[in-house]
Design a protein around this motif. Structure first.
Motif, PDB file in Angstrom:
ATOM      1  N   LYS A 100       0.787  -1.238   0.000  1.00 41.59           N
ATOM      2  CA  LYS A 100       0.000   0.000   0.000  1.00 41.59           C
ATOM      3  C   LYS A 100       0.819   1.290   0.000  1.00 41.59           C
ATOM      4  N   CYS A 101       2.147   1.213   0.052  1.00 39.40           N
ATOM      5  CA  CYS A 101       2.939   2.446   0.208  1.00 39.40           C
ATOM      6  C   CYS A 101       2.884   3.357  -1.008  1.00 39.40           C
ATOM      7  N   GLY A 102       2.619   2.785  -2.174  1.00 36.95           N
ATOM      8  CA  GLY A 102       2.544   3.597  -3.385  1.00 36.95           C
ATOM      9  C   GLY A 102       3.866   4.264  -3.694  1.00 36.95           C
ATOM     10  N   ILE A 103       3.852   5.610  -3.852  1.00 36.51           N
ATOM     11  CA  ILE A 103       5.084   6.339  -4.195  1.00 36.51           C
ATOM     12  C   ILE A 103       5.815   6.840  -2.952  1.00 36.51           C
ATOM     13  N   ILE A 104       5.270   6.545  -1.783  1.00 38.25           N
ATOM     14  CA  ILE A 104       5.916   6.995  -0.539  1.00 38.25           C
ATOM     15  C   ILE A 104       7.162   6.148  -0.285  1.00 38.25           C
ATOM     16  N   PRO A 105       8.327   6.770  -0.079  1.00 40.30           N
ATOM     17  CA  PRO A 105       9.559   5.998   0.187  1.00 40.30           C
ATOM     18  C   PRO A 105       9.392   5.114   1.420  1.00 40.30           C
ATOM     19  N   LEU A 106       9.843   3.876   1.316  1.00 43.27           N
ATOM     20  CA  LEU A 106       9.651   2.908   2.395  1.00 43.27           C
ATOM     21  C   LEU A 106      10.936   2.126   2.658  1.00 43.27           C
ATOM     22  N   ALA A 107      11.267   1.966   3.920  1.00 46.62           N
ATOM     23  CA  ALA A 107      12.351   1.078   4.354  1.00 46.62           C
ATOM     24  C   ALA A 107      11.854   0.336   5.584  1.00 46.62           C
ATOM     25  N   ILE A 108      12.405  -0.840   5.818  1.00 38.81           N
ATOM     26  CA  ILE A 108      11.984  -1.663   6.961  1.00 38.81           C
ATOM     27  C   ILE A 108      13.179  -1.895   7.870  1.00 38.81           C
ATOM     28  N   VAL A 109      12.987  -1.644   9.166  1.00 32.18           N
ATOM     29  CA  VAL A 109      14.008  -1.925  10.181  1.00 32.18           C
ATOM     30  C   VAL A 109      13.484  -3.053  11.052  1.00 32.18           C
ATOM     31  N   ARG A 110      14.239  -4.143  11.132  1.00 32.46           N
ATOM     32  CA  ARG A 110      13.818  -5.313  11.901  1.00 32.46           C
ATOM     33  C   ARG A 110      14.750  -5.550  13.090  1.00 32.46           C
ATOM     34  N   PRO A 111      14.343  -5.138  14.290  1.00 32.28           N
ATOM     35  CA  PRO A 111      15.142  -5.464  15.479  1.00 32.28           C
ATOM     36  C   PRO A 111      14.830  -6.875  15.969  1.00 32.28           C
ATOM     37  N   SER A 112      15.759  -7.469  16.708  1.00 26.07           N
ATOM     38  CA  SER A 112      15.508  -8.792  17.302  1.00 26.07           C
ATOM     39  C   SER A 112      14.862  -8.599  18.671  1.00 26.07           C
ATOM     40  N   ILE A 113      15.326  -9.264  19.717  1.00 27.56           N
ATOM     41  CA  ILE A 113      14.706  -9.153  21.048  1.00 27.56           C
ATOM     42  C   ILE A 113      15.212  -7.873  21.721  1.00 27.56           C
ATOM     43  N   VAL A 114      14.337  -6.885  21.861  1.00 28.43           N
ATOM     44  CA  VAL A 114      14.737  -5.565  22.366  1.00 28.43           C
ATOM     45  C   VAL A 114      14.871  -5.594  23.895  1.00 28.43           C
ATOM     46  N   THR A 115      16.000  -5.084  24.372  1.00 23.06           N
ATOM     47  CA  THR A 115      16.290  -5.073  25.813  1.00 23.06           C
ATOM     48  C   THR A 115      16.689  -3.666  26.266  1.00 23.06           C
ATOM     49  N   ALA A 116      17.184  -3.532  27.479  1.00 22.52           N
ATOM     50  CA  ALA A 116      17.506  -2.226  28.073  1.00 22.52           C
ATOM     51  C   ALA A 116      18.517  -1.443  27.233  1.00 22.52           C
ATOM     52  N   ALA A 117      18.526  -0.141  27.420  1.00 26.54           N
ATOM     53  CA  ALA A 117      19.432   0.737  26.671  1.00 26.54           C
ATOM     54  C   ALA A 117      20.882   0.511  27.076  1.00 26.54           C
ATOM     55  N   GLU A 118      21.764   0.649  26.087  1.00 30.99           N
ATOM     56  CA  GLU A 118      23.187   0.560  26.407  1.00 30.99           C
ATOM     57  C   GLU A 118      23.713   1.905  26.914  1.00 30.99           C
ATOM     58  N   SER A 119      23.275   3.010  26.271  1.00 27.27           N
ATOM     59  CA  SER A 119      23.819   4.329  26.623  1.00 27.27           C
ATOM     60  C   SER A 119      22.766   5.403  26.830  1.00 27.27           C
ATOM     61  N   GLU A 120      21.750   5.444  25.955  1.00 29.46           N
ATOM     62  CA  GLU A 120      20.777   6.538  25.994  1.00 29.46           C
ATOM     63  C   GLU A 120      19.366   6.042  26.309  1.00 29.46           C
ATOM     64  N   PRO A 121      18.579   6.756  27.127  1.00 23.68           N
ATOM     65  CA  PRO A 121      18.914   8.026  27.772  1.00 23.68           C
ATOM     66  C   PRO A 121      20.006   7.922  28.833  1.00 23.68           C
ATOM     67  N   PHE A 122      20.201   6.717  29.402  1.00 20.91           N
ATOM     68  CA  PHE A 122      21.362   6.461  30.258  1.00 20.91           C
ATOM     69  C   PHE A 122      21.549   4.947  30.331  1.00 20.91           C
ATOM     70  N   PRO A 123      22.745   4.456  30.651  1.00 20.87           N
ATOM     71  CA  PRO A 123      23.007   3.012  30.667  1.00 20.87           C
ATOM     72  C   PRO A 123      22.040   2.247  31.573  1.00 20.87           C
ATOM     73  N   GLY A 124      21.442   1.190  31.003  1.00 20.17           N
ATOM     74  CA  GLY A 124      20.544   0.344  31.777  1.00 20.17           C
ATOM     75  C   GLY A 124      19.106   0.808  31.809  1.00 20.17           C
TER      76      GLY A 124
END
Length: 258
Positions: free
Chosen positions: A23-47
């Protein structure tokens, strides 16, 4: 409808991608596929972590001494990804999509298994080590977890370390006029982990070359600000901050109680 997908979560992700491509038509499209998302490494702060979803819930339950046996193949790659990495990658992908307009629908796999693999065995090791170093204020058992791939072994250890103590505690609560909860809690916890078992007993190899190619298109300043090169993750220090993050932000334990 789900077919061969392990659960509705995976099914709807695949369905969403198909709908976007159709359905995207002429709208630019990219897909980002993360695996199992866990706590932040650095931002907003570690952990930094603000929920008990996915792997975080299991790690938290081990820290509390609630989970003492799990169906996990310790030799397989766990493929977790700190939450700030896919966020930075999405920002960079949006920039590249807008400025370069690539043909087709590029897919960016945001995973660690290909470039910086971490096994379930190592995940268990760092989890237990840092729960022992930074124990939570209130726990049911001493933090320890038995991992097995055999259903019989799992059932026996669940009875010995989960349900038998739960029935004893509920009996005590019943005798003292309090509301029972432990058997109900373990039944709920076991049901919650069942969909997760598919990912702790199977392994995939996600090739993550596209993020590396994208990084080369960025300036050194942007690479530093919008970091997503998983090769730089130090798992030992990451889990130290992860456990501290769960302790402080999820369990609400004051650091002075250490």
């Amino acid at each position: 409808l789900v077919g061969e997908c392990p659960n509705t979560y995976v099914y709807t992700k695949g369905l969403a991608e198909q709908l976007l491509e159709t359905k995207c038509g002429i709208i630019p499209l990219a897909i980002v596929r993360p695996s199992i998302v866990t706590a932040a490494e650095s931002e907003p702060f570690p952990g930094w972590v603000d929920n008990m979803n996915g792997a975080t819930g299991t790690i938290a339950a081990v820290g509390k001494g609630i989970y003492r046996t799990l169906k996990i193949n310790k030799k397989l790659v766990s493929d977790i990804i700190p939450v700030d990495y896919p966020i930075n990658l999405m920002i960079a992908v949006a920039w590249y999509l807008a400025t370069h307009r690539p043909t087709g629908v590029p897919v960016y796999t945001c995973t660690t298994g290909h470039r910086n693999p971490l096994t379930w065995g190592m995940l268990k090791h760092w989890t237990v080590e840092f729960w022992l170093k930074f124990p939570t204020k209130e726990m049911l058992w001493y933090p320890s977890v038995h991992c097995t791939m055999h259903d019989l072994s799992l059932k026996i250890t669940q009875i010995l370390f989960h349900y038998l103590p739960a029935y004893v505690m509920d009996l005590f609560m019943l005798a003292t006029g309090k509301r029972t909860k432990w058997v109900r809690l373990y039944t709920k916890a076991d049901k919650a982990f069942v969909p997760f078992e598919f990912f702790t007993t199977h392994q995939w190899r996600f090739i993550s070359d596209n993020p590396i190619h994208l990084s080369k298109e960025m300036t050194a300043e942007d690479q530093e600000m919008f970091y997503f090169d998983v090769r730089k993750i130090n798992w030992q220090s990451y889990f130290e901050n992860y456990i501290l993050g769960i302790r402080q932000l999820v369990f609400k334990d004051d650091p002075t109680t250490l």
